[in-house]
Design a protein around this motif. Structure first.
Motif, PDB file in Angstrom:
ATOM      1  N   GLN A   1      86.618  58.584  45.283  1.00  0.00           N
ATOM      2  CA  GLN A   1      87.408  59.849  45.074  1.00  0.00           C
ATOM      3  C   GLN A   1      88.220  60.449  46.281  1.00  0.00           C
ATOM      4  N   MET A   2      89.312  61.345  46.250  1.00  0.00           N
ATOM      5  CA  MET A   2      90.069  61.672  47.330  1.00  0.00           C
ATOM      6  C   MET A   2      89.265  62.504  48.465  1.00  0.00           C
ATOM      7  N   ALA A   3      88.079  63.055  48.005  1.00  0.00           N
ATOM      8  CA  ALA A   3      87.023  63.821  48.932  1.00  0.00           C
ATOM      9  C   ALA A   3      86.654  63.003  50.223  1.00  0.00           C
ATOM     10  N   VAL A   4      86.646  61.540  49.999  1.00  0.00           N
ATOM     11  CA  VAL A   4      86.134  60.578  51.008  1.00  0.00           C
ATOM     12  C   VAL A   4      87.106  60.596  52.118  1.00  0.00           C
ATOM     13  N   LEU A   5      88.572  60.925  51.913  1.00  0.00           N
ATOM     14  CA  LEU A   5      89.535  60.902  52.657  1.00  0.00           C
ATOM     15  C   LEU A   5      89.372  61.796  53.816  1.00  0.00           C
ATOM     16  N   LYS A   6      88.487  62.916  53.513  1.00  0.00           N
ATOM     17  CA  LYS A   6      88.287  63.986  54.590  1.00  0.00           C
ATOM     18  C   LYS A   6      87.184  63.626  55.500  1.00  0.00           C
ATOM     19  N   MET A   7      86.418  62.376  55.371  1.00  0.00           N
ATOM     20  CA  MET A   7      85.470  61.993  56.220  1.00  0.00           C
ATOM     21  C   MET A   7      85.905  61.463  57.455  1.00  0.00           C
ATOM     22  N   SER A   8      85.022  61.024  58.556  1.00  0.00           N
ATOM     23  CA  SER A   8      85.615  60.412  59.582  1.00  0.00           C
ATOM     24  C   SER A   8      85.886  58.854  58.882  1.00  0.00           C
ATOM     25  N   VAL A   9      86.827  58.258  59.756  1.00  0.00           N
ATOM     26  CA  VAL A   9      87.298  56.747  59.531  1.00  0.00           C
ATOM     27  C   VAL A   9      85.954  56.000  59.133  1.00  0.00           C
ATOM     28  N   GLN A  10      85.009  56.089  60.164  1.00  0.00           N
ATOM     29  CA  GLN A  10      83.815  55.219  59.886  1.00  0.00           C
ATOM     30  C   GLN A  10      83.167  55.269  58.501  1.00  0.00           C
ATOM     31  N   ASP A  11      83.094  56.729  58.338  1.00  0.00           N
ATOM     32  CA  ASP A  11      82.228  57.115  57.024  1.00  0.00           C
ATOM     33  C   ASP A  11      83.053  56.658  55.756  1.00  0.00           C
ATOM     34  N   GLN A  12      84.382  56.802  56.016  1.00  0.00           N
ATOM     35  CA  GLN A  12      85.340  56.166  54.855  1.00  0.00           C
ATOM     36  C   GLN A  12      85.193  54.927  54.590  1.00  0.00           C
ATOM     37  N   GLU A  13      85.111  54.190  55.319  1.00  0.00           N
ATOM     38  CA  GLU A  13      85.141  52.702  55.257  1.00  0.00           C
ATOM     39  C   GLU A  13      83.775  52.337  54.690  1.00  0.00           C
ATOM     40  N   LYS A  14      82.646  52.933  54.780  1.00  0.00           N
ATOM     41  CA  LYS A  14      81.428  52.802  54.199  1.00  0.00           C
ATOM     42  C   LYS A  14      81.563  52.700  52.695  1.00  0.00           C
TER      43      LYS A  14
END
Length: 325
Positions: free
Chosen positions: A107-120
């Motif tokens: 979901q779009m909330a992931v886009l608010k994380m750091s790039v490293q966490d997003q990629e996980k």
């Protein structure tokens, strides 16, 4: 005094250790990887392909559930993804057999994380896309040339796929084109992966089409426009920065909530500026879905150039097939 400070330090440390997990990104909880031999794990599956070319379609961000990563059979995601077959992938329907896998989307909330966490989190969906693509090639493709096409999160996942897989000359020789729309291909991507090429005319094949629609000055407001993003203008089909007038727009598709569709020629011109495709819709009030704010026309990347995309697809397929004779 020293004892008081020491006690205070240990109190803060204890609170931090106790509450730390609440501030960290949620732990990844993966469902089993989908079995793409099962029909229910596909959004669209051409049962009796009757066209010479396929399209492997990866739908955009549509999931709105509470877990950060959707289950493969999430009903809300499937219903919303089905609509993209009408509003976006229908561009390809008259010219290509559509194969569209379901995947464990974030979901779009992931886009608010750091790039490293997003990629996980995004990597979960990527594993699904690559697995589905391998199944498609082995069991469904039957040697036909193919198009890779997506939007938004779907294009992000496809951008990873082409970087990883198109260094295989045999595979790349079957690619008509990759429509990586609503996400960025950057100059760094092209430098790091020299086997990737942008389309520079309406009949180039084995190449990439990429752009993100914004109003003038809204490039930095669009999270899908990455530093160094390059643009293929869908009104000229080249990499130039010239403004192309709206009279070259064969028809924007306006999809109403009641299911009706209107086709409006000359709806907008387009110009590549600072990594974005700057558009100027003549009736912007008809464009009401703005998840990234006013002037970021992300949800209309396909709709604004609907007829131009359809015509281009026909020309590009014809060019590809003629070169094989």
């Amino acid at each position: 005094m020293k004892s008081s400070r020491k006690n205070k330090f240990f109190l803060i440390l204890t609170v931090f250790l106790l509450l730390g997990p609440f501030f960290a990104p949620p732990a990844l909880a993966e469902d089993p990887s989908p079995d793409y031999s099962q029909k229910q794990n596909w959004l669209a599956l051409a049962g009796a392909p009757d066209k010479e070319v396929d399209v492997f379609w990866v739908y955009p961000t549509v999931y709105q559930g509470k877990p950060l990563v959707a289950a493969i059979d999430d009903p809300q995601m499937r219903q919303a993804a089905m609509r993209t077959l009408t509003t976006q992938a229908s561009v390809f329907a008259e010219s290509a057999n559509i194969f569209a896998p379901m995947y464990r989307q974030v979901q779009m909330a992931v886009l608010k994380m750091s790039v490293q966490d997003q990629e996980k989190y995004l990597d979960i969906g990527y594993k699904d896309i690559e697995k589905a693509f391998d199944y498609y090639l082995k069991d469904l493709n039957q040697g036909r040339p193919f198009i890779l096409a997506g939007h938004s999160q779907g294009s992000d996942q496809l951008s990873k796929l082409i970087k990883k897989r198109l260094n295989d000359p045999d595979l790349k020789s079957k690619l008509v084109a990759a429509y990586i729309i609503g996400w960025s291909i950057t100059r760094q991507d092209l430098e790091s992966h020299p086997y990737l090429q942008l389309c520079a005319s309406d009949r180039d094949t084995g190449c990439i089409i990429t752009y993100n629609c914004v109003a003038a000055g809204k490039q930095k407001a669009a999270p899908t426009i990455l530093p160094g993003a390059v643009v293929v203008n869908p009104l000229s089909w080249n990499l130039g920065g010239a403004a192309i007038a709206a009279d070259q727009n064969l028809g924007a598709a306006i999809f109403a909530d009641n299911g009706k569709t209107s086709m409006e020629p000359g709806f907008t011109g387009a110009q590549a500026v600072e990594g974005g495709l700057v558009v100027n819709p003549r009736d912007a009030a008809k464009l009401t879905s703005m998840p990234f704010g006013p002037g970021v026309y992300h949800n209309y990347d396909y709709a604004l150039f609907y007829q131009n995309l359809k015509v281009n697809l026909e020309r590009r397929i014809k060019a590809y097939l003629s070169r094989g004779k």
